[in-house]
Design a protein around this motif. Structure first.
Motif, short mmCIF file in Angstrom:
data_model
loop_
_atom_site.label_atom_id
_atom_site.label_comp_id
_atom_site.label_asym_id
_atom_site.label_seq_id
_atom_site.Cartn_x
_atom_site.Cartn_y
_atom_site.Cartn_z
N TRP A 1 0.74 -1.37 0.13
CA TRP A 1 -0.04 0.01 0.11
C TRP A 1 0.96 1.24 0.11
O TRP A 1 0.55 2.17 -0.64
CB TRP A 1 -0.81 -0.01 1.26
CG TRP A 1 -1.93 -0.86 0.97
CD1 TRP A 1 -2.33 -1.89 0.28
CD2 TRP A 1 -2.92 -0.92 2.25
NE1 TRP A 1 -3.73 -2.81 0.62
CE2 TRP A 1 -3.79 -2.34 1.85
CE3 TRP A 1 -3.07 -0.63 3.48
CZ2 TRP A 1 -4.91 -2.68 2.68
CZ3 TRP A 1 -4.26 -0.70 4.30
CH2 TRP A 1 -5.11 -1.82 3.94
N LEU A 2 2.03 1.32 0.69
CA LEU A 2 2.81 2.49 0.92
C LEU A 2 4.22 2.36 0.25
O LEU A 2 5.12 2.85 0.77
CB LEU A 2 3.03 2.61 2.50
CG LEU A 2 1.80 2.61 3.39
CD1 LEU A 2 2.18 3.00 4.88
CD2 LEU A 2 0.71 3.80 2.93
N TYR B 1 5.77 5.74 -0.34
CA TYR B 1 6.05 6.57 0.97
C TYR B 1 7.46 6.81 1.08
O TYR B 1 8.32 5.96 1.10
CB TYR B 1 5.40 5.88 2.36
CG TYR B 1 5.60 6.71 3.63
CD1 TYR B 1 4.91 7.85 3.61
CD2 TYR B 1 6.43 6.33 4.50
CE1 TYR B 1 5.18 8.43 4.79
CE2 TYR B 1 6.87 6.89 5.50
CZ TYR B 1 6.08 8.02 5.80
OH TYR B 1 6.02 8.98 6.84
N ILE C 1 8.60 2.37 7.39
CA ILE C 1 7.72 1.94 7.80
C ILE C 1 7.83 1.22 9.16
O ILE C 1 8.54 0.20 8.98
CB ILE C 1 6.75 1.15 6.77
CG1 ILE C 1 6.65 2.12 5.55
CG2 ILE C 1 5.73 0.49 7.51
CD1 ILE C 1 5.86 1.32 4.30
N GLU D 1 -6.62 0.84 2.03
CA GLU D 1 -5.48 1.21 1.42
C GLU D 1 -5.53 2.66 1.10
O GLU D 1 -4.75 3.59 1.52
CB GLU D 1 -5.13 0.21 0.19
CG GLU D 1 -4.02 1.08 -0.62
CD GLU D 1 -3.84 0.59 -1.95
OE1 GLU D 1 -2.72 0.85 -2.91
OE2 GLU D 1 -4.58 -0.30 -2.34
N THR E 1 -5.54 5.09 4.52
CA THR E 1 -4.22 5.11 4.96
C THR E 1 -3.38 6.16 4.12
O THR E 1 -2.77 6.90 4.75
CB THR E 1 -3.68 3.64 4.99
OG1 THR E 1 -4.41 2.75 5.58
CG2 THR E 1 -2.23 3.78 5.49
N ARG E 2 -3.61 5.78 2.84
CA ARG E 2 -2.77 6.72 1.84
C ARG E 2 -3.37 8.02 2.13
O ARG E 2 -2.46 9.20 2.19
CB ARG E 2 -2.83 6.08 0.53
CG ARG E 2 -2.18 5.05 0.06
CD ARG E 2 -2.15 4.68 -1.26
NE ARG E 2 -1.66 5.61 -2.35
CZ ARG E 2 -0.44 5.63 -2.56
NH1 ARG E 2 0.41 4.78 -2.03
NH2 ARG E 2 -0.01 6.62 -3.48
N LEU F 1 -0.62 10.77 0.51
CA LEU F 1 -0.09 10.46 -0.81
C LEU F 1 -1.24 10.52 -1.98
O LEU F 1 -2.48 10.40 -1.44
CB LEU F 1 0.14 8.75 -0.51
CG LEU F 1 1.35 8.77 0.49
CD1 LEU F 1 1.60 7.02 0.96
CD2 LEU F 1 2.68 9.19 0.00
#
Length: 423
Positions: free
Chosen positions: A19-20, A23, A27, A312, A315-316, A321
């Motif tokens: 998902w990240l 980033y 993490i 997802e 969270t983003r 993001l």
């Protein structure tokens, strides 16, 4: 720079590394070990693909979790804190506030976590809610029952997953529950409500930049509170775009979110899960709203409808993001529409030894399927409304066809599942 993720969930539904992937930092995950075995997951070895993974036995020792989270945030220079479980929302907000980080602070999330405060805000906004009170003793409970009658609902002000929720249908049940709850010192952590008849709907979505980016309503075809006594298949369905309830539910949810959002607050990006009763006399009564993505398989249902996982994208969004599949609609100010209808069928765990389990469905309309047990395994009763034995997500062009498919699948699951009582 890093993101600290508080994780009181299994890992399979939350592949944070994927998902990240973009980033621009590390993490770091602080996870609860006790949430893995009930979902058939082994405790990860190493860091599970993260920069750092730390496992605690459980998250019930709040002092320990806070201390470890603060240490990890300091050690890895956390710039963001993420929590997708209802039980971690307050802690995540507290950490951001302590560290001066972007995102929601304690005051922002309190109206979503304290059911009494939530109802106060909703009522002030003119939104229909059930009559309620925060009782401190048996006398107040009895006075409320005298005024509002039965059934009544007693639950934790900060509860989730229907854990501990009790529906009291007569005076005898009320007296037993009140004696148990208020037999000791006065308390103010429970809320007592009038029972609202009708089918419960839920609206799930994402807020970005302080406004709803995407949302869609569904309707439970079962009673959430019956998770401990319901041995059958439980169906949850999305509503068609032209369903008379769809627009009403979306509009009411936006009003409720606005009522709970603090003026000039810091909570600008988050998932949400609103539960709303549709009564026999066609009223919509808000039960409660969470400021995190929906549980069960709501995230995967969203993937079927819109092409992205709700967890997802929530969270983003909280990390600033991009949300690639939403950007065109957000740019044009249009509301994204689902490409199909979807829903889930669930069977709860019940105590005993598993003798047989459903076969993996071969139907092309079954999008995902999960089993959380093995033949020969002795399992306990469901611990909450998200403690499943088996689940499936399906798709169809319409709600009616989706319901037909899910009920057919549910009947198959029931016929193929056998759990024998143990001494």
């Amino acid at each position: 720079m890093s993101v600290l993720i508080l994780h009181r969930n299994p890992f399979e539904p939350f592949p944070f590394g994927r998902w990240l992937h973009d980033y621009p930092g590390e993490i770091v995950v602080l996870a609860s070990r006790d949430k893995l075995a009930p979902f058939g997951e082994e405790v990860p070895t190493g860091n599970h693909g993260f920069t750092h993974l730390e496992m605690l036995d459980d998250f019930e020792d709040e002092g320990l979790v806070r201390a470890r989270a603060l240490k990890l945030a300091d050690e890895f220079g956390a710039r963001h804190v993420v929590a997708n479980h209802e039980g971690d929302i307050i802690l995540a907000a507290w950490l951001r506030e302590c560290l001066g980080l972007d995102g929601a602070w304690t005051a922002d999330v309190q109206p979503f976590r304290d059911k009494a405060l939530m109802k106060e805000h909703l009522e002030q906004a003119g939104i229909d809610i059930a009559p309620y009170m925060v009782p401190q003793n048996i006398s107040e409970v009895l006075a409320f029952a005298e005024e509002h009658g039965f059934p009544l609902v007693l639950k934790d002000r900060a509860g989730y997953n229907a854990i501990g929720l009790r529906i009291l249908r007569d005076r005898d049940e009320l007296l037993r529950a009140a004696a148990e709850a208020f037999g000791g010192a006065p308390r103010d952590d429970l809320i007592l409500e009038s029972y609202v008849p009708g089918r419960m709907c839920h609206v799930d979505g994402i807020v970005r930049d302080g406004r709803t980016a995407v949302a869609w309503p569904s309707q439970y075809q079962y009673d959430l509170a019956s998770y401990g006594s319901d041995p059958g298949a439980r169906v949850d369905l999305t509503l068609d775009p032209d369903d008379p309830l769809t627009g009403r539910l979306l509009s009411l949810t936006n009003r409720a979110l606005a009522a709970l959002r603090l003026p000039d607050g810091r909570m600008q990006a988050h998932g949400f899960h609103a539960e709303i009763f549709h009564t026999p006399d066609d009223r919509l009564v808000v039960c409660e709203i969470a400021c995190r993505p929906g549980g069960a398989k709501v995230r995967e249902v969203f993937h079927t409808m819109f092409g992205f996982n709700l967890g997802e994208y929530a969270t983003r969004a909280s990390l600033g993001l991009p949300l690639p599949l939403l950007e065109p609609a957000l740019h044009d100010g249009a509301r994204p529409l689902p490409r199909s209808m979807s829903g889930q069928v669930l069977m709860m765990k019940r105590p005993g030894r598993i003798r047989s389990l459903p076969a993996v469905p071969a139907d092309p309309w079954v999008e995902r399927f999960w089993l959380y047990g093995q033949v020969g395994q002795v399992i306990p009763p469901a611990s909450g409304s998200s403690d499943f034995l088996t689940c499936a997500v399906a798709s169809a062009p319409t709600r009616a066809e989706c319901e037909r498919r899910l009920r057919e699948l549910g009947a198959r699951f029931e016929a193929q599942t056998e759990i024998a009582a143990t001494p």
